[in-house]
Design a protein around this motif. Structure first.
Motif, mmCIF file in Angstrom:
data_model
loop_
_atom_site.group_PDB
_atom_site.id
_atom_site.type_symbol
_atom_site.label_atom_id
_atom_site.label_comp_id
_atom_site.label_asym_id
_atom_site.label_seq_id
_atom_site.Cartn_x
_atom_site.Cartn_y
_atom_site.Cartn_z
ATOM 1 N N ILE A 6 -6.103 24.512 42.394
ATOM 2 C CA ILE A 6 -6.955 25.699 42.277
ATOM 3 C C ILE A 6 -8.150 25.305 41.424
ATOM 4 O O ILE A 6 -7.987 24.759 40.326
ATOM 5 C CB ILE A 6 -6.202 26.869 41.636
ATOM 6 C CG1 ILE A 6 -5.103 27.387 42.575
ATOM 7 C CG2 ILE A 6 -7.150 28.010 41.284
ATOM 8 C CD1 ILE A 6 -4.287 28.525 42.003
ATOM 9 N N THR A 7 -9.322 25.564 41.920
ATOM 10 C CA THR A 7 -10.524 25.110 41.209
ATOM 11 C C THR A 7 -11.366 26.239 40.637
ATOM 12 O O THR A 7 -12.178 26.012 39.753
ATOM 13 C CB THR A 7 -11.415 24.278 42.153
ATOM 14 O OG1 THR A 7 -11.781 25.079 43.281
ATOM 15 C CG2 THR A 7 -10.672 23.030 42.633
ATOM 16 N N SER A 8 -11.155 27.468 41.136
ATOM 17 C CA SER A 8 -12.025 28.571 40.742
ATOM 18 C C SER A 8 -11.282 29.633 39.938
ATOM 19 O O SER A 8 -10.136 29.980 40.245
ATOM 20 C CB SER A 8 -12.637 29.229 41.987
ATOM 21 O OG SER A 8 -13.352 30.402 41.637
ATOM 22 N N SER A 9 -11.932 30.182 38.930
ATOM 23 C CA SER A 9 -11.357 31.280 38.159
ATOM 24 C C SER A 9 -11.347 32.574 38.948
ATOM 25 O O SER A 9 -10.726 33.559 38.528
ATOM 26 C CB SER A 9 -12.140 31.472 36.855
ATOM 27 O OG SER A 9 -13.495 31.800 37.134
ATOM 28 N N ARG A 10 -12.017 32.573 40.104
ATOM 29 C CA ARG A 10 -12.038 33.767 40.958
ATOM 30 C C ARG A 10 -10.928 33.755 42.007
ATOM 31 O O ARG A 10 -10.818 34.679 42.805
ATOM 32 C CB ARG A 10 -13.399 33.898 41.631
ATOM 33 C CG ARG A 10 -14.546 34.162 40.658
ATOM 34 C CD ARG A 10 -15.836 34.464 41.380
ATOM 35 N NE ARG A 10 -16.323 33.299 42.119
ATOM 36 C CZ ARG A 10 -17.092 32.361 41.594
ATOM 37 N NH1 ARG A 10 -17.442 32.437 40.317
ATOM 38 N NH2 ARG A 10 -17.520 31.349 42.316
ATOM 39 N N ASN A 11 -10.113 32.722 41.995
ATOM 40 C CA ASN A 11 -8.976 32.652 42.909
ATOM 41 C C ASN A 11 -8.058 33.863 42.687
ATOM 42 O O ASN A 11 -7.845 34.303 41.572
ATOM 43 C CB ASN A 11 -8.214 31.348 42.649
ATOM 44 C CG ASN A 11 -7.032 31.167 43.577
ATOM 45 O OD1 ASN A 11 -5.978 31.741 43.347
ATOM 46 N ND2 ASN A 11 -7.210 30.344 44.601
ATOM 47 N N GLU A 12 -7.484 34.394 43.775
ATOM 48 C CA GLU A 12 -6.655 35.598 43.674
ATOM 49 C C GLU A 12 -5.418 35.384 42.792
ATOM 50 O O GLU A 12 -4.988 36.288 42.085
ATOM 51 C CB GLU A 12 -6.227 36.063 45.072
ATOM 52 C CG GLU A 12 -7.358 36.653 45.900
ATOM 53 C CD GLU A 12 -8.024 37.851 45.209
ATOM 54 O OE1 GLU A 12 -7.278 38.721 44.713
ATOM 55 O OE2 GLU A 12 -9.261 37.888 45.148
ATOM 56 N N LYS A 13 -4.837 34.204 42.843
ATOM 57 C CA LYS A 13 -3.677 33.946 42.003
ATOM 58 C C LYS A 13 -4.067 33.899 40.530
ATOM 59 O O LYS A 13 -3.322 34.372 39.656
ATOM 60 C CB LYS A 13 -2.991 32.646 42.431
ATOM 61 C CG LYS A 13 -2.294 32.747 43.789
ATOM 62 C CD LYS A 13 -1.426 31.541 44.051
ATOM 63 C CE LYS A 13 -0.712 31.669 45.379
ATOM 64 N NZ LYS A 13 0.247 32.825 45.375
ATOM 65 N N VAL A 14 -5.212 33.338 40.247
ATOM 66 C CA VAL A 14 -5.690 33.311 38.865
ATOM 67 C C VAL A 14 -5.916 34.740 38.367
ATOM 68 O O VAL A 14 -5.584 35.075 37.225
ATOM 69 C CB VAL A 14 -6.979 32.478 38.755
ATOM 70 C CG1 VAL A 14 -7.577 32.597 37.348
ATOM 71 C CG2 VAL A 14 -6.703 31.017 39.080
ATOM 72 N N LYS A 15 -6.458 35.584 39.234
ATOM 73 C CA LYS A 15 -6.663 36.992 38.860
ATOM 74 C C LYS A 15 -5.324 37.658 38.545
ATOM 75 O O LYS A 15 -5.200 38.447 37.602
ATOM 76 C CB LYS A 15 -7.375 37.739 39.973
ATOM 77 C CG LYS A 15 -8.818 37.301 40.198
ATOM 78 C CD LYS A 15 -9.448 38.070 41.351
ATOM 79 C CE LYS A 15 -10.889 37.627 41.583
ATOM 80 N NZ LYS A 15 -11.511 38.348 42.732
#
Length: 266
Positions: A6-15
């Protein structure tokens, strides 16, 4: 072991994982985010369901020590994104989302110890109380209104793994206490002016210890429901004890009495 990137802080799992930092998010998903190798090992050993393991770019080496999580999805996050999700200033590089078990109907054993907490607000106090309760053989800890969320990250860290072995239950103490009495429990509360010292009382096999808020103690409404009120003698000049210390003194007096009665078998 396959590691998903996962590279983005906007990824749904990160959210989703970010929401687990709040009580509302934990209640919505029925899970918590734990951090560190020790807590992950404790949760796994206790049989809690692990939904996902998160590692930072520097934390993948730790995974080799967890052979039992081969079937759990593992996600690698950039260090900066990982740091946004955890609560410590010096992250260990590994975290996990674990499911919170649902509380089943309470069926007390013949000799049962319970801890009833009235509006304990400090996370460190609650975590220390949970460690003490587990060490003393308490069956369950019941959390009354106003008590801090037991899955708050600071509570989880302070409990040092006891969280995963204790049974916790959120209750309305004013209704729960009379029900416990019907099940044969004796309710013990502390009172600075009580006539009996805590070590001068013989505690019944089924005892529930009622402890109160750090500032005001047990509310008078609940204190009136107690069968016994005891005081902890304090020959020094301190006016009161920390609530986690009080818990330890009372619970281990019960342990001592059982130990003596059973000739060293507690």
């Amino acid at each position: 072991m396959y590691i998903r990137q996962i590279t983005s802080s906007r990824n749904e799992k990160v959210k989703r994982w970010r929401k687990l930092g709040t009580r509302k998010g934990r209640e919505e998903y029925g899970s918590i985010l734990i951090e560190g190798e020790h807590l992950l090992e404790e949760a796994f050993t206790a049989g809690w369901t692990i939904h996902a393991v998160l590692v930072s770019e520097e934390g993948q080496e730790v995974l080799r020590r967890f052979q039992g999580i081969r079937d759990v999805p593992v996600y690698s996050l950039p260090t900066a994104v990982f740091a946004q999700l955890v609560d410590t200033q010096s992250p260990q590089g590994i975290a996990a989302e674990v499911a919170v078990p649902r509380a089943s109907e309470y069926r007390p054993s013949g000799s049962a110890r319970l801890l009833l907490l009235d509006a304990i607000q400090d996370p460190g106090n609650l975590g220390a109380i949970m460690r003490t309760a587990e060490a003393a053989g308490v069956e369950e800890v019941w959390l009354g209104s106003g008590t801090v969320d037991p899955y708050n990250p600071k509570v989880v860290r302070s409990a040092m793994g006891s969280l995963f072995r204790l049974r916790l239950r959120r209750v309305h103490l004013k209704r729960a206490i009379p029900e416990l009495k019907r099940k044969g429990f004796t309710i013990v509360s502390t009172e600075p002016r009580a006539e009996q010292a805590h070590f001068a009382v013989t505690y019944p096999k089924r005892t529930a210890v009622l402890l109160g808020n750090e500032g005001r103690g047990v509310s008078e409404e609940l204190a009136k429901l107690a069968d016994l009120r005891v005081r902890i003698p304090m020959p020094g000049k301190a006016e009161s004890l920390n609530v986690s210390v009080t818990a330890g003194i009372l619970l281990f007096e019960m342990v001592r009495q059982v130990w003596e009665t059973e000739k060293g078998v507690c």
